[in-house]
Design an enzyme around this catalytic site. Structure first.
Site, PDB file in Angstrom:
ATOM      1  N   GLY A  24       0.779  -1.147  -0.020  1.00  0.00           N
ATOM      2  CA  GLY A  24      -0.112   0.071  -0.127  1.00  0.00           C
ATOM      3  C   GLY A  24       0.925   1.268   0.031  1.00  0.00           C
ATOM      4  O   GLY A  24       0.551   2.172  -0.619  1.00  0.00           O
ATOM      5  N   HIS A  40      -2.720  -7.960   2.520  1.00  0.00           N
ATOM      6  CA  HIS A  40      -2.318  -8.450   3.974  1.00  0.00           C
ATOM      7  C   HIS A  40      -3.286  -7.734   4.860  1.00  0.00           C
ATOM      8  O   HIS A  40      -3.240  -8.121   5.984  1.00  0.00           O
ATOM      9  CB  HIS A  40      -1.067  -7.972   4.120  1.00  0.00           C
ATOM     10  N   CYS A  72       2.748   1.779  10.610  1.00  0.00           N
ATOM     11  CA  CYS A  72       3.949   2.574  10.149  1.00  0.00           C
ATOM     12  C   CYS A  72       4.499   3.746  10.944  1.00  0.00           C
ATOM     13  O   CYS A  72       5.327   4.092  10.613  1.00  0.00           O
ATOM     14  CB  CYS A  72       3.453   3.171   8.866  1.00  0.00           C
TER      15      CYS A  72
END
Length: 382
Positions: free
Chosen positions: A74, A201, A327
């Protein structure tokens, strides 16, 4: 360990693992090779691409064909969109204040290169406010990027209304739909977007692959060079095995959605109700609860506690959750999303994210609520 961090990643579905295992045995050939084995792999890759597009409501006819560019995930797909969408190389870029770091930090790079970046604000529930968008788009604009559902709060965004405004100004709209696929129905054409990011995922598929879906009318400039694969928009040898895992995971997610969506919603609501009963409505805040949300995501704050201390305590108690985006989970900085919502500091500093999957069970939810309650009470007493 009870896992409620599915917005970070999900377990690999058994059927997906099986499909990939078979592909590693029979479709390992380079799909760019000219020999028969390579061309067989190419056909299988193309079949996976078309199946994914069809599952997302994209158009694949001989008169108009939307495209799908495979990426490493992504983050790469979002970067590819932000740096590559639009016919012009100049003009402002518009994003929302609650975008994933792979959009917001990429936008910071554009700013450092001298490009104007404008940011749409959000209200106290985390819903993007686009009142100014029509006026902003009277200036030369290369592209707009707004996510479908927020990765921290689950709050859904008014994409179709934003898409209409962008379309009126002939400006491409990119939508980060990473958290929405497999949780709510997502139809690319119905959204009205020019480009859309997803990665398997997040719905029980493999890591290491993602995709950018492109409207057949949109222009995309590559960020990488050195090969002719994928019409040179994203060169490099494609992984047939990962593409097949992607395809199978999406098929399973779409097939399961009529039951899985309501089930996740019921479990999410049950979790929030149990926490309220066990801890007390005055002792916690459910962030974004007054806005439409993804059915599997709950962001809950416990004012007076430290979010990282709570996550560590829960980890020791056998509950895997997070403080926000995976992240940025290693950062001690407050969440940009919650800051943009202008929430009180004690709410921002004490919030944790709980995210379910279609495999989460009611007993797990009940136990998670109990363990969170115990940890919260212990930390308050300490």
């Amino acid at each position: 360990m009870i896992y409620v961090d599915n917005n970070a990643t999900t377990s690999l579905a058994v059927d997906v693992a099986l499909a990939m295992s078979q592909a590693y045995e029979s479709a390992f050939y380079n799909p760019s090779s000219q020999h028969q084995a390579g061309q067989k792999a190419r056909r299988r890759l193309d079949d996976a691409r078309e199946t994914i597009l069809n599952s997302l409501g994209a158009v694949t006819t001989r008169f108009a064909s939307d495209r799908l560019v495979f990426t490493s995930g992504g983050t790469e797909a979002n970067n590819l969109a932000l740096f590559g969408l639009g016919k012009e190389t100049s003009g402002q870029v518009i994003i929302s204040a609650i975008e994933h770091p792979s959009i917001s930090e990429a936008a910071d790079q554009l700013t450092s290169r001298g490009m104007k970046v404008r940011v749409l604000p959000v209200d106290g529930n985390g819903v993007v406010q686009f009142d100014q968008l029509d006026q902003w788009l009277t200036e030369p604009t290369r592209m707009v990027s707004v996510m479908l559902g927020n990765n921290e709060t689950g709050v859904l965004q008014p994409i179709q209304e934003i898409a209409t405004i962008c379309r009126d100004h002939e400006v491409p709209l990119h939508v980060d739909a990473v958290q929405g696929i497999g949780k709510i129905p997502v139809n690319f054409r119905a959204l009205g977007a020019s480009a859309m990011t997803l990665t398997p995922h997040k719905f029980h598929g493999p890591r290491g692959i993602g995709a950018l879906v492109l409207d057949d009318r949109v222009t995309l400039k590559p960020s990488m060079f050195g090969g002719s694969q994928q019409l040179a928009m994203r060169p490099g040898t494609e992984s047939v095995e990962l593409a097949i895992g992607f395809e199978r995971a999406l098929q399973l997610a779409v097939e399961a959605l009529p039951d899985a969506g309501p089930s996740m919603l019921a479990l999410r609501d049950r979790l929030e109700t149990l926490l309220t009963d066990l801890i007390g409505e005055d002792e916690m805040v459910i962030i974004g609860r007054d806005a439409p949300r993804l059915p599997h995501t709950s962001n809950v704050a416990f004012p007076g506690l430290d979010r990282q201390a709570l996550v560590m305590a829960l980890d020791m108690a056998g509950v895997a959750c997070s403080t926000g985006s995976a992240c940025a989970s290693g950062s001690s900085q407050p969440s940009p999303t919650l800051l943009a919502m202008r929430l009180p500091e004690d709410v921002i500093s004490s919030s944790i994210r709980l995210s379910l999957s279609r495999f989460t069970t009611e007993p797990e939810v009940d136990e998670v609520a109990s363990r969170i309650s115990n940890c919260v009470k212990h930390l308050r007493q300490g």
